[in-house]
Design an enzyme around this catalytic site. Structure first.
Site, PDB file in Angstrom:
ATOM      1  N   GLU A   1      30.584 -26.383  34.665  1.00  0.00           N
ATOM      2  CA  GLU A   1      29.695 -27.052  35.555  1.00  0.00           C
ATOM      3  C   GLU A   1      29.146 -26.151  36.670  1.00  0.00           C
ATOM      4  O   GLU A   1      30.160 -25.602  37.194  1.00  0.00           O
ATOM      5  CB  GLU A   1      30.410 -28.165  35.993  1.00  0.00           C
ATOM      6  CG  GLU A   1      29.573 -29.053  37.033  1.00  0.00           C
ATOM      7  CD  GLU A   1      28.373 -29.567  36.798  1.00  0.00           C
ATOM      8  OE1 GLU A   1      28.094 -30.042  35.706  1.00  0.00           O
ATOM      9  OE2 GLU A   1      27.335 -29.307  37.723  1.00  0.00           O
TER      10      GLU A   1
ATOM     11  N   ASP B   1      24.663 -30.594  26.572  1.00  0.00           N
ATOM     12  CA  ASP B   1      24.353 -31.848  27.089  1.00  0.00           C
ATOM     13  C   ASP B   1      23.435 -31.277  28.550  1.00  0.00           C
ATOM     14  O   ASP B   1      23.901 -31.357  29.604  1.00  0.00           O
ATOM     15  CB  ASP B   1      25.279 -32.782  27.440  1.00  0.00           C
ATOM     16  CG  ASP B   1      24.994 -34.125  27.753  1.00  0.00           C
ATOM     17  OD1 ASP B   1      23.911 -34.594  27.170  1.00  0.00           O
ATOM     18  OD2 ASP B   1      25.263 -34.610  28.653  1.00  0.00           O
TER      19      ASP B   1
ATOM     20  N   CYS C   1      19.229 -36.871  27.912  1.00  0.00           N
ATOM     21  CA  CYS C   1      18.979 -38.196  28.075  1.00  0.00           C
ATOM     22  C   CYS C   1      17.345 -38.189  28.503  1.00  0.00           C
ATOM     23  O   CYS C   1      16.905 -39.038  29.398  1.00  0.00           O
ATOM     24  CB  CYS C   1      19.582 -38.926  29.320  1.00  0.00           C
ATOM     25  SG  CYS C   1      19.499 -38.086  30.808  1.00  0.00           S
TER      26      CYS C   1
HETATM   27  N1  SAM Z   1      27.806 -34.022  29.751  1.00  0.00           N
HETATM   28  C1  SAM Z   1      27.782 -34.567  31.248  1.00  0.00           C
HETATM   29  C2  SAM Z   1      28.831 -36.039  30.719  1.00  0.00           C
HETATM   30  O1  SAM Z   1      28.665 -36.322  29.932  1.00  0.00           O
HETATM   31  O2  SAM Z   1      29.241 -36.609  31.815  1.00  0.00           O
HETATM   32  C3  SAM Z   1      26.553 -34.994  31.947  1.00  0.00           C
HETATM   33  C4  SAM Z   1      25.827 -33.673  32.189  1.00  0.00           C
HETATM   34  S1  SAM Z   1      24.402 -33.878  32.998  1.00  0.00           S
HETATM   35  C5  SAM Z   1      23.065 -34.195  31.964  1.00  0.00           C
HETATM   36  C6  SAM Z   1      24.181 -32.222  33.201  1.00  0.00           C
HETATM   37  C7  SAM Z   1      24.978 -31.295  34.139  1.00  0.00           C
HETATM   38  O3  SAM Z   1      24.750 -30.081  33.963  1.00  0.00           O
HETATM   39  C8  SAM Z   1      24.763 -31.704  35.688  1.00  0.00           C
HETATM   40  O4  SAM Z   1      26.126 -32.073  36.022  1.00  0.00           O
HETATM   41  C9  SAM Z   1      24.377 -30.608  36.466  1.00  0.00           C
HETATM   42  O5  SAM Z   1      24.878 -30.258  37.845  1.00  0.00           O
HETATM   43  C10 SAM Z   1      25.003 -29.319  35.396  1.00  0.00           C
HETATM   44  N2  SAM Z   1      24.162 -27.988  35.109  1.00  0.00           N
HETATM   45  C11 SAM Z   1      22.766 -27.936  35.573  1.00  0.00           C
HETATM   46  N3  SAM Z   1      22.361 -26.812  35.241  1.00  0.00           N
HETATM   47  C12 SAM Z   1      23.767 -26.055  34.803  1.00  0.00           C
HETATM   48  C13 SAM Z   1      23.833 -24.533  34.659  1.00  0.00           C
HETATM   49  N4  SAM Z   1      23.043 -23.582  34.479  1.00  0.00           N
HETATM   50  N5  SAM Z   1      25.185 -24.411  34.062  1.00  0.00           N
HETATM   51  C14 SAM Z   1      25.991 -25.301  34.054  1.00  0.00           C
HETATM   52  N6  SAM Z   1      25.845 -26.502  34.410  1.00  0.00           N
HETATM   53  C15 SAM Z   1      24.781 -26.895  35.024  1.00  0.00           C
END
Ligand code: SAM
Length: 301
Positions: free
Chosen positions: A140, A183, A237
Site C-alpha cells: 500500500e 485491485d 470499482c
Molecule cells: N484492495 C483494497 C481493499 O479491498 O480494501 C482497496 C484498494 S483501493 C481500490 C486502492 C488502493 O491502492 C488505495 O488504498 C491507494 O492508496 C492504493 N494505491 C494507489 N496507488 C498505489 C501504488 N502505486 N502502489 C500501491 N498502492 C497504491
C-alpha cells in the site's frame, strides 16, 4: 435533485453502453444495502446469524457466497455497535468487492501479492479463504492507509501477512508470486450514489488518462512479478472500459498473458453489464451491488 454524475462520465457511459443502458446504470446509483463478510478466521455463520437474530437485525444469505450477508433494514452504525464487529468477527464489505478474492482462490502455502491493499477488505478475505495459510504480501502506497490496513489485519486475526508501505510500481522485479491481486486505484465510477451527491473523484479527461496509465503500469508490474503459468486477478470499482478492458488490451500481449473466462457460480446470480472482452465480469450497480469489474488473467509459460 440533479444527478451528481459528471458530464464526462455520462458521455462515456452513453458511448460505451448506449443511451438506454446508461439510464439503467444511473437508476442503479442508489444507496446500497449494508453487507458484511463473516470472518471465518474468528467465527462462523451460525454464531453471526445468532448474534444478528438476538439484536433483531434481519439478514439475508447471498446465493454465491456462504460467508456474505445482506442486512436490508439497518445502517452500518447498527453493525458497528455489535460486539462481533468490535471483535473483528465480521467485516463491512460490499458484495462486489468480495468477488476478486473468490476468483483468485488463494490456498494455504501459496505466496500471494495484494498490490493495492488498504484498507484490507480483500487481504483479510484472502487470508480467511486460505484458512490463514496463504503467505500474503500486502502493498500500500499511502502511509496512513497502510497503518489502517495493519490495524484491520490485526483486528481480524490475520496471520502470515507482510505489509509493505511502498509504491507497488517500485517493487523489485526479482520477486515472484504464485498469485497476484491487483485491485487497482480507479475513478470509482461504479460506486456513485446519486442521492448522496457523491461524484467520482476528479473525473476530468486528464485525470482519467493519468489513472489509466497508473493502472497499466501496475498491471505490467503485476505480470512481471507473477510466476509463469500462474493466474492473477485485475479488478476496479469502475465500469468504464478505459480503466478495464482497455488496460488489459494494452498490457496483456507483451506478457503472453490471456484472460481466463470466469465460470464461478456467482455469474448466475450477479447483475451483469456487457463486457468488451469475453469472460471478464462487469457488475451492474443496483441496491445490493456496486458497479465493479474483474478479470482473471493467466501468464503463459
Ligand atoms: N484492495 C483494497 C481493499 O479491498 O480494501 C482497496 C484498494 S483501493 C481500490 C486502492 C488502493 O491502492 C488505495 O488504498 C491507494 O492508496 C492504493 N494505491 C494507489 N496507488 C498505489 C501504488 N502505486 N502502489 C500501491 N498502492 C497504491
Amino acid at each position: 435533485m440533479m444527478p451528481q454524475v459528471p458530464d464526462l462520465m455520462l458521455e462515456m457511459l452513453e458511448k460505451q453502453y448506449g443511451a438506454a443502458e446508461k439510464e439503467k446504470i444511473l437508476a442503479g446509483f442508489v444507496r446500497r444495502r449494508v453487507t458484511l463478510r463473516i470472518n471465518t478466521i474468528k467465527t462462523d455463520f451460525q454464531a453471526v446469524a445468532a448474534e444478528l437474530d438476538a439484536a433483531h437485525i434481519r439478514w439475508e444469505a447471498v446465493p454465491w457466497y456462504a460467508d456474505a450477508l445482506v442486512l436490508p433494514d439497518v445502517r452500518e452504525d447498527a453493525v458497528r455497535a455489535l460486539p462481533m464487529y468490535e471483535k473483528g468477527e465480521v467485516y463491512l464489505q460490499s458484495l462486489s468487492s468480495m468477488i476478486p478474492p473468490l476468483l483468485l482462490s488463494p490456498q494455504a502455502g501459496e505466496s500471494v501479492l495484494d498490490m493495492a491493499a488498504a484498507p484490507g477488505g480483500k487481504t483479510t478475505q484472502m487470508a480467511a479463504l486460505s484458512g490463514n495459510g496463504a503467505l500474503i504480501t500486502a502493498c500500500e502506497k499511502n502511509k496512513i492507509r497502510s497503518e489502517r490496513l495493519q490495524f484491520n489485519l490485526d483486528k481480524q486475526g490475520v496471520k502470515r501477512v507482510n505489509v509493505m508501505n511502498e509504491d507497488a510500481r517500485q517493487l523489485s522485479d526479482l520477486f515472484r508470486f504464485d498469485k497476484v491481486l491487483l485491485d487497482a486505484p480507479c475513478s470509482g465510477s461504479g460506486t456513485v450514489i446519486i442521492e448522496e451527491g457523491e461524484p467520482p473523484r476528479r473525473m476530468t479527461a486528464d485525470w482519467l488518462k493519468k489513472t489509466a496509465n497508473t493502472q497499466k503500469a501496475l498491471l505490467k508490474k503485476a505480470l512481471t512479478l507473477l510466476s509463469a503459468g500462474k493466474t492473477m486477478v485485475y479488478s476496479t470499482c469502475s465500469i468504464l472500459e478505459m480503466e478495464n478492458e482497455d488496460v488489459l488490451r494494452a498490457v496483456l500481449p507483451a506478457f503472453r498473458a490471456e484472460v481466463v473466462p470466469v465460470t464461478h457460480p456467482m455469474m448466475e446470480h450477479l447483475p451483469l453489464l456487457p463486457v468488451k472482452i469475453p469472460g471478464t465480469v462487469c457488475v451492474r450497480p443496483d441496491e445490493k451491488h456496486e458497479g465493479f469489474f474483474a478479470a482473471v488473467i493467466r501468464k503463459n509459460k
